[in-house]
Design a protein around this motif. Structure first.
Motif, PDB file in Angstrom:
ATOM      1  N   LEU A  16       2.300   9.808   2.333  1.00 12.16           N
ATOM      2  CA  LEU A  16       2.707   9.353   1.089  1.00 12.16           C
ATOM      3  C   LEU A  16       4.365   9.500   1.166  1.00 12.16           C
ATOM      4  O   LEU A  16       4.892  10.264   1.651  1.00 12.16           O
ATOM      5  CB  LEU A  16       2.068   9.950  -0.063  1.00 12.16           C
ATOM      6  N   ASN A  17       4.828   8.571   0.333  1.00  9.03           N
ATOM      7  CA  ASN A  17       6.248   8.654   0.170  1.00  9.03           C
ATOM      8  C   ASN A  17       6.576   9.977  -1.148  1.00  9.03           C
ATOM      9  O   ASN A  17       5.784  10.126  -2.000  1.00  9.03           O
ATOM     10  CB  ASN A  17       6.516   7.350  -0.610  1.00  9.03           C
TER      11      ASN A  17
ATOM     12  N   ARG B   5       0.793  -1.221   0.074  1.00  7.80           N
ATOM     13  CA  ARG B   5      -0.097  -0.036  -0.001  1.00  7.80           C
ATOM     14  C   ARG B   5       0.894   1.414   0.048  1.00  7.80           C
ATOM     15  O   ARG B   5       0.220   2.623   0.299  1.00  7.80           O
ATOM     16  CB  ARG B   5      -0.957  -0.084   1.219  1.00  7.80           C
ATOM     17  N   ILE B   6       2.166   1.311  -0.134  1.00 11.16           N
ATOM     18  CA  ILE B   6       2.978   2.324  -0.072  1.00 11.16           C
ATOM     19  C   ILE B   6       2.742   3.142  -1.369  1.00 11.16           C
ATOM     20  O   ILE B   6       2.702   2.604  -2.419  1.00 11.16           O
ATOM     21  CB  ILE B   6       4.458   1.812  -0.202  1.00 11.16           C
ATOM     22  N   VAL B   7       2.569   4.125  -1.491  1.00  9.69           N
ATOM     23  CA  VAL B   7       2.120   5.186  -2.676  1.00  9.69           C
ATOM     24  C   VAL B   7       3.232   6.299  -2.609  1.00  9.69           C
ATOM     25  O   VAL B   7       3.699   7.013  -1.860  1.00  9.69           O
ATOM     26  CB  VAL B   7       0.714   5.677  -2.348  1.00  9.69           C
TER      27      VAL B   7
ATOM     28  N   ASN C  34      -7.736   9.061  -8.624  1.00  7.09           N
ATOM     29  CA  ASN C  34      -6.805   8.245  -9.024  1.00  7.09           C
ATOM     30  C   ASN C  34      -6.985   6.801  -8.500  1.00  7.09           C
ATOM     31  O   ASN C  34      -7.399   6.729  -7.234  1.00  7.09           O
ATOM     32  CB  ASN C  34      -5.522   8.764  -8.537  1.00  7.09           C
ATOM     33  N   ARG C  35      -6.897   5.858  -9.169  1.00  6.04           N
ATOM     34  CA  ARG C  35      -6.950   4.453  -8.829  1.00  6.04           C
ATOM     35  C   ARG C  35      -6.215   4.078  -7.594  1.00  6.04           C
ATOM     36  O   ARG C  35      -6.595   3.629  -6.802  1.00  6.04           O
ATOM     37  CB  ARG C  35      -6.346   3.426 -10.089  1.00  6.04           C
ATOM     38  N   GLN C  36      -4.961   4.315  -7.598  1.00  2.94           N
ATOM     39  CA  GLN C  36      -4.256   4.001  -6.375  1.00  2.94           C
ATOM     40  C   GLN C  36      -4.599   4.690  -5.101  1.00  2.94           C
ATOM     41  O   GLN C  36      -4.663   4.136  -4.304  1.00  2.94           O
ATOM     42  CB  GLN C  36      -2.758   4.489  -6.623  1.00  2.94           C
ATOM     43  N   ILE C  37      -5.302   5.829  -5.200  1.00  5.85           N
ATOM     44  CA  ILE C  37      -5.480   6.598  -4.046  1.00  5.85           C
ATOM     45  C   ILE C  37      -6.978   6.133  -3.539  1.00  5.85           C
ATOM     46  O   ILE C  37      -7.116   5.972  -2.552  1.00  5.85           O
ATOM     47  CB  ILE C  37      -5.629   8.105  -4.581  1.00  5.85           C
TER      48      ILE C  37
END
Ligand SMILES: [Zn+2]
Length: 225
Positions: free
Chosen positions: A94-95, A54-56, A69-72
Motif C-alpha cells: 500500500l501507499n 486501486r491505489i490505497v 474495510n470497504r476499500q481493502i
C-alpha cells in the motif's frame, strides 16, 4: 525430504515506480525465505501492478478490522477475481508509512485468512492476505505476517480454528497480559515486534507451519503432474 512450499501472489496498490516495487518485494521475499529456511519455501506465482483507481493509502485505513474495510475488501476481491481465485497468500503493498491508528500505533503490516471452502475440520480451504506499508521495508515484517497465516489450524480440543503461536504466548512484562499470537522470545520471528536481525523459529513453529492447509509438499505436486 519433501520441500514444503507456499504460493505467493503479489499486488502493488501503490504509486511507486515498477522497478522500486520489484526491488522492494525481492528484498522482502529474500528475508522471508531466509527466516523460514529449512521449513517453508515461498514461491512467487505472480506479480501484478494495480490500476490507478486501486491505489490505497494506508493512512486512510484504521488498523482495526482492516479486512472489513470497504476499500481493502474491494482490493482483495478484485485481486482474487483477476487471478481466478488461486489458493495461496496474497500480498498487497500500500501507499504510505503507517495505517491509521486503531488496534495500535504505527502499524506497518497486517495479515489474516479467509475460508473459501469448509467440508469438515480436516477438509477445508482458505487463502491468506497480507498488507504492507512502506515502513515495513527492510524489516522482517513480511516473514512475520506469513507466520500468522501459517499458524492457522483447526484445534480439535477447542473445536475451533486458531492461529496462535505454538511456542507462544507473548506476555507483557508489566501488565502480564498474554497475547497468544506472539512469542515471548525477542529473538523469535514471532515476537510482537519482529526482530531486526536473524530471527529464529522453534521446532514447534516449523512443524505447525508445515501442516498448514496452505502449504504444499513438493513431492506431492510432482506426482500429480
Ligand atoms: Zn504479529
Amino acid at each position: 525430504m519433501p520441500v514444503h512450499t507456499v504460493d505467493l501472489y503479489v499486488f502493488f496498490a501503490n504509486d511507486e515506480n515498477p522497478d522500486a516495487n520489484i526491488r522492494r518485494f525481492e528484498q522482502d521475499l529474500d528475508m522471508a525465505n531466509r527466516d523460514w529456511k529449512g521449513c517453508i519455501q515461498f514461491i512467487v506465482k505472480g506479480i501484478y501492478s494495480s490500476k490507478r483507481k486501486r491505489i490505497v493509502d494506508a493512512a486512510s485505513i484504521p488498523a482495526t478490522n482492516v479486512f472489513k474495510n470497504r476499500q481493502i475488501d474491494h482490493l482483495i476481491r478484485a485481486a482474487r477475481y483477476s487471478i481466478g481465485y488461486q489458493t495461496g497468500i496474497y500480498i498487497f503493498y500500500l501507499n504510505g508509512d503507517y495505517f491509521a491508528e486503531g488496534r495500535g500505533k504505527n502499524v506497518v503490516g497486517v495479515s489474516g485468512t479467509e475460508m473459501v471452502d469448509f467440508k469438515s475440520s480436516k477438509d477445508y480451504e482458505f487463502f491468506g492476505r497480507i498488507l504492507l506499508t512502506n515502513m515495513a521495508a527492510g524489516r522482517h515484517t513480511l516473514a512475520h505476517e506469513l507466520g500468522h497465516i501459517l499458524f492457522k489450524r483447526y484445534d480439535a480440543r477447542e473445536n475451533r480454528f486458531i492461529h496462535s503461536d505454538p511456542s507462544g504466548p507473548y506476555i507483557h512484562s508489566e501488565t502480564k497480559k498474554m497475547d497468544p499470537a506472539h512469542n515471548n522470545n525477542r529473538k523469535n520471528l514471532m515476537f510482537k515486534i519482529s526482530p531486526s536481525v536473524n530471527p529464529v523459529l522453534t521446532f514447534e513453529q516449523c512443524q505447525v507451519a508445515k501442516q498448514c492447509k496452505i502449504v504444499q509438499a513438493q513431492n506431492e505436486i510432482q506426482s500429480n503432474r
